[in-house]
Design a protein around this motif. Structure first.
Motif, PDB file in Angstrom:
ATOM      1  N   GLN A 375      50.338   3.845  13.792  1.00  0.00           N
ATOM      2  CA  GLN A 375      50.161   4.714  15.008  1.00  0.00           C
ATOM      3  C   GLN A 375      49.963   6.278  14.280  1.00  0.00           C
ATOM      4  OE1 GLN A 375      52.300   4.316  18.952  1.00  0.00           O
ATOM      5  NE2 GLN A 375      53.518   6.118  17.991  1.00  0.00           N
ATOM      6  N   ASN A 376      50.622   6.728  13.438  1.00  0.00           N
ATOM      7  CA  ASN A 376      50.323   8.031  13.274  1.00  0.00           C
ATOM      8  C   ASN A 376      49.003   8.195  12.698  1.00  0.00           C
ATOM      9  OD1 ASN A 376      50.722   6.597  10.647  1.00  0.00           O
ATOM     10  ND2 ASN A 376      51.981   8.356   9.902  1.00  0.00           N
ATOM     11  N   ASP A 377      48.155   7.262  12.016  1.00  0.00           N
ATOM     12  CA  ASP A 377      46.873   7.474  11.581  1.00  0.00           C
ATOM     13  C   ASP A 377      45.788   7.329  12.794  1.00  0.00           C
ATOM     14  OD1 ASP A 377      47.479   7.466   8.897  1.00  0.00           O
ATOM     15  OD2 ASP A 377      47.462   5.302   8.749  1.00  0.00           O
ATOM     16  N   PHE A 378      46.234   6.540  13.584  1.00  0.00           N
ATOM     17  CA  PHE A 378      45.761   6.706  15.005  1.00  0.00           C
ATOM     18  C   PHE A 378      45.670   7.872  15.663  1.00  0.00           C
ATOM     19  CE2 PHE A 378      45.299   5.942  19.685  1.00  0.00           C
ATOM     20  CZ  PHE A 378      43.936   5.121  19.690  1.00  0.00           C
ATOM     21  N   LEU A 379      47.018   8.354  15.917  1.00  0.00           N
ATOM     22  CA  LEU A 379      46.915   9.612  16.429  1.00  0.00           C
ATOM     23  C   LEU A 379      46.189  10.937  15.841  1.00  0.00           C
ATOM     24  CD1 LEU A 379      50.562   9.263  17.469  1.00  0.00           C
ATOM     25  CD2 LEU A 379      48.550   9.066  19.045  1.00  0.00           C
ATOM     26  N   LEU A 380      46.298  10.883  14.512  1.00  0.00           N
ATOM     27  CA  LEU A 380      45.595  11.797  13.663  1.00  0.00           C
ATOM     28  C   LEU A 380      43.994  11.638  13.834  1.00  0.00           C
ATOM     29  CD1 LEU A 380      47.494  11.940  10.393  1.00  0.00           C
ATOM     30  CD2 LEU A 380      47.083  13.694  12.064  1.00  0.00           C
ATOM     31  N   GLN A 381      43.493  10.504  14.161  1.00  0.00           N
ATOM     32  CA  GLN A 381      42.130  10.134  14.215  1.00  0.00           C
ATOM     33  C   GLN A 381      41.616  10.470  15.580  1.00  0.00           C
ATOM     34  OE1 GLN A 381      40.624   6.280  12.955  1.00  0.00           O
ATOM     35  NE2 GLN A 381      38.763   6.316  14.137  1.00  0.00           N
ATOM     36  N   SER A 407      52.684   0.645  15.333  1.00  0.00           N
ATOM     37  CA  SER A 407      51.248   0.598  14.799  1.00  0.00           C
ATOM     38  C   SER A 407      50.365   0.421  15.934  1.00  0.00           C
ATOM     39  CB  SER A 407      51.119  -0.723  13.796  1.00  0.00           C
ATOM     40  OG  SER A 407      51.625  -0.538  12.807  1.00  0.00           O
ATOM     41  N   VAL A 408      48.965   0.449  15.820  1.00  0.00           N
ATOM     42  CA  VAL A 408      47.960   0.325  16.841  1.00  0.00           C
ATOM     43  C   VAL A 408      46.998  -0.943  16.421  1.00  0.00           C
ATOM     44  CG1 VAL A 408      46.255   1.497  18.405  1.00  0.00           C
ATOM     45  CG2 VAL A 408      48.269   2.740  17.721  1.00  0.00           C
ATOM     46  N   LEU A 409      46.753  -1.700  17.405  1.00  0.00           N
ATOM     47  CA  LEU A 409      45.409  -2.575  17.569  1.00  0.00           C
ATOM     48  C   LEU A 409      44.364  -1.974  18.243  1.00  0.00           C
ATOM     49  CD1 LEU A 409      44.025  -5.296  16.730  1.00  0.00           C
ATOM     50  CD2 LEU A 409      44.807  -5.876  18.804  1.00  0.00           C
ATOM     51  N   ALA A 410      43.223  -1.503  17.373  1.00  0.00           N
ATOM     52  CA  ALA A 410      42.209  -0.635  17.936  1.00  0.00           C
ATOM     53  C   ALA A 410      41.163  -1.576  17.772  1.00  0.00           C
ATOM     54  CB  ALA A 410      41.993   0.721  17.247  1.00  0.00           C
ATOM     55  N   ILE A 411      40.419  -1.732  18.894  1.00  0.00           N
ATOM     56  CA  ILE A 411      39.117  -2.523  18.874  1.00  0.00           C
ATOM     57  C   ILE A 411      38.012  -1.628  19.513  1.00  0.00           C
ATOM     58  CG2 ILE A 411      37.710  -4.630  19.698  1.00  0.00           C
ATOM     59  CD1 ILE A 411      40.451  -6.190  19.895  1.00  0.00           C
ATOM     60  N   ALA A 412      37.111  -1.376  18.746  1.00  0.00           N
ATOM     61  CA  ALA A 412      35.949  -0.337  19.485  1.00  0.00           C
ATOM     62  C   ALA A 412      34.507  -0.426  18.784  1.00  0.00           C
ATOM     63  CB  ALA A 412      36.641   1.158  19.058  1.00  0.00           C
ATOM     64  N   PRO A 413      33.570   0.157  19.214  1.00  0.00           N
ATOM     65  CA  PRO A 413      32.359   0.193  18.634  1.00  0.00           C
ATOM     66  C   PRO A 413      32.393   0.350  17.152  1.00  0.00           C
ATOM     67  CG  PRO A 413      32.047   1.140  20.875  1.00  0.00           C
ATOM     68  CD  PRO A 413      33.471   0.808  20.495  1.00  0.00           C
ATOM     69  N   HIS A 414      31.769  -0.409  16.244  1.00  0.00           N
ATOM     70  CA  HIS A 414      31.785  -0.313  14.799  1.00  0.00           C
ATOM     71  C   HIS A 414      32.170   0.835  14.159  1.00  0.00           C
ATOM     72  CE1 HIS A 414      31.742  -2.710  11.130  1.00  0.00           C
ATOM     73  NE2 HIS A 414      30.887  -1.723  10.683  1.00  0.00           N
ATOM     74  N   HIS A 415      31.342   1.756  14.513  1.00  0.00           N
ATOM     75  CA  HIS A 415      31.598   3.040  13.583  1.00  0.00           C
ATOM     76  C   HIS A 415      32.836   4.120  13.850  1.00  0.00           C
ATOM     77  CE1 HIS A 415      29.999   4.688  17.471  1.00  0.00           C
ATOM     78  NE2 HIS A 415      30.333   5.738  17.096  1.00  0.00           N
TER      79      HIS A 415
END
Length: 418
Positions: A375-381, A407-415
């Motif tokens: 989760q901390n990586d997601f929040l920093l991004q 943690s976070v499951l992130a599904i998003a456009p590829h880039h």
């Protein structure tokens, strides 16, 4: 009776209490810049808990609006390329939140979109919250439909998540409209199933519950009504549940125990079923699921009960309204209101999502990247500026340095997903 139906009933009873007894709220915002580091935050955190009436405080409530702002940035980053794609031109997009709590996240997220991503906000068709709890559903109505600047974009649906996963309740109308699905600290409270391998036949088995006064020890019907006033014991029978069969057909190696000697394991069947339904209805979807990836062992020092079910990989924590932990979901008193809290294996869930998305992508406008990240990586991004706003005088930020077991499951456009 199928195990998840019993879990579902117990959780519904828990979340049907008055909303303030379950999901807490802070009375005042925290001046993070005045904190003198981690020790000062820990003291402030304890004070916040003492001042509120709920059983727990979520990151949404503790770090409003900063936590939600990061997810608003994720929505904007994910929807922009989908809206601009020429394959399936769309006039707008939708946001779906599962388990909306007090409505705090929806309000903060929409505020941030309106203020900092107004071109995206203007193309938002609807923000829909699906929630199982009737009391939280009513609180969301008060906070978002009556006392909100975004009332015209809000749609509230009181529905059981298990019914969505099983396909017995209406979810999203099939279309190519870009959609973002958000669930913050919901996965831990979604009903799970337990599966095992038969030691003698190597057959896959599903866990079921039978009343202790019932002579039938196996083959219990999953359609039997749930009476939580009875005492039950756990048994296993050959797998027959359609949802479990669908999940295992997608990724049998992910959730089936490798050998009977490995013991049973819990499977997040409702969460996986919802993911499957989402991409069946909306192939152009982004997803952000945030929750616990690990939970500490329960405190059983005051409990004399023995575990009455077979231990399994991913066992939940069961806590009653007095704060007492219980050895398993069957050892708490039948009439006790209990929180049943599961950890989520995000890497395994991401692998499942990848396998599921490969099954059909002809209507998808962009390729999707699926990532399990801390989760901390997601929040920093997605919320670097928001993290800076929560830094203490010493540079410590509880937004990223606390809740290290999330943690976070992130599904998003590829880039977008790194």
């Amino acid at each position: 009776m199928l195990l998840r139906k019993y879990i579902c009933r117990r959780l519904l009873e828990y979340y049907s209490q008055p909303a303030h007894k379950v999901v807490g709220a802070t009375n005042a915002s925290v001046d993070f810049s005045s904190l003198l580091g981690q020790w000062h935050w820990k003291r402030t955190y304890k004070q916040l808990y003492k001042q509120q009436k709920g059983m727990w405080l979520t990151p949404v409530e503790l770090f409003t609006p900063y936590y939600s702002n990061a997810f608003a940035n994720f929505v904007s980053s994910s929807m922009k390329p989908m809206l601009e794609s020429q394959k399936h031109k769309s006039d707008g997009f939708q946001i779906v939140e599962l388990g909306g709590g007090r409505g705090t996240n929806a309000k903060a997220l929409l505020n941030h979109l309106q203020l900092h991503h107004h071109h995206v906000y203007d193309r938002l068709i609807e923000y829909t919250i699906y929630d199982t709890s009737p009391t939280l559903h009513e609180l969301q109505r008060q906070n978002l439909k009556i006392d909100s600047d975004h009332a015209n974009k809000i749609n509230l649906v009181n529905v059981d998540m298990m019914e969505i996963a099983e396909g017995t309740s209406t979810f999203l109308t099939p279309s190519n409209v870009p959609t973002t699905l958000i669930a913050l600290e919901l996965l831990d409270n979604l009903p799970h199933d337990k599966i095992a391998r038969c030691f003698e036949t190597d057959e896959i088995l599903q866990a079921e519950l039978v009343p202790v006064d019932d002579d039938c020890l196996s083959g219990a019907s999953s359609e039997v009504s749930v009476d939580t006033s009875k005492q039950y014991h756990e048994t296993f029978s050959p797998i027959s549940d359609p949802l479990l069969k669908d999940i295992l057909a997608v990724a049998p190696s992910l959730y089936i125990p490798l050998a009977s000697t490995n013991g049973p394991r819990w499977i997040p069947s409702v969460a996986l079923g919802v993911l499957m339904r989402l991409f069946e209805c909306r192939p152009n979807s982004a997803v952000a699921f945030a929750d616990f990836d690990w939970l500490p062992p329960p405190d059983l020092s005051s409990q004399e009960d023995r575990i009455s079910t077979e231990p399994a990989f991913g066992d939940p924590i069961v806590t009653d309204m007095k704060g007492n932990d219980h050895p398993c979901y069957l050892t708490s008193p039948p009439d006790a209101l209990c929180d049943i809290l599961f950890p989520t294996d995000f890497s395994r869930m991401a692998s499942f999502a990848k396998k599921n998305l490969r099954r059909g992508n002809e209507n998808r406008s962009l390729s999707l990247s699926i990532t399990a990240m801390k989760q901390n990586d997601f929040l920093l991004q997605y919320g670097f500026d928001e993290v800076n706003k929560t830094k203490s005088w010493t540079g410590y930020s509880p937004l990223i340095h606390d809740f290290g077991n999330c943690s976070v499951l992130a599904i998003a456009p590829h880039h977008l997903c790194k």
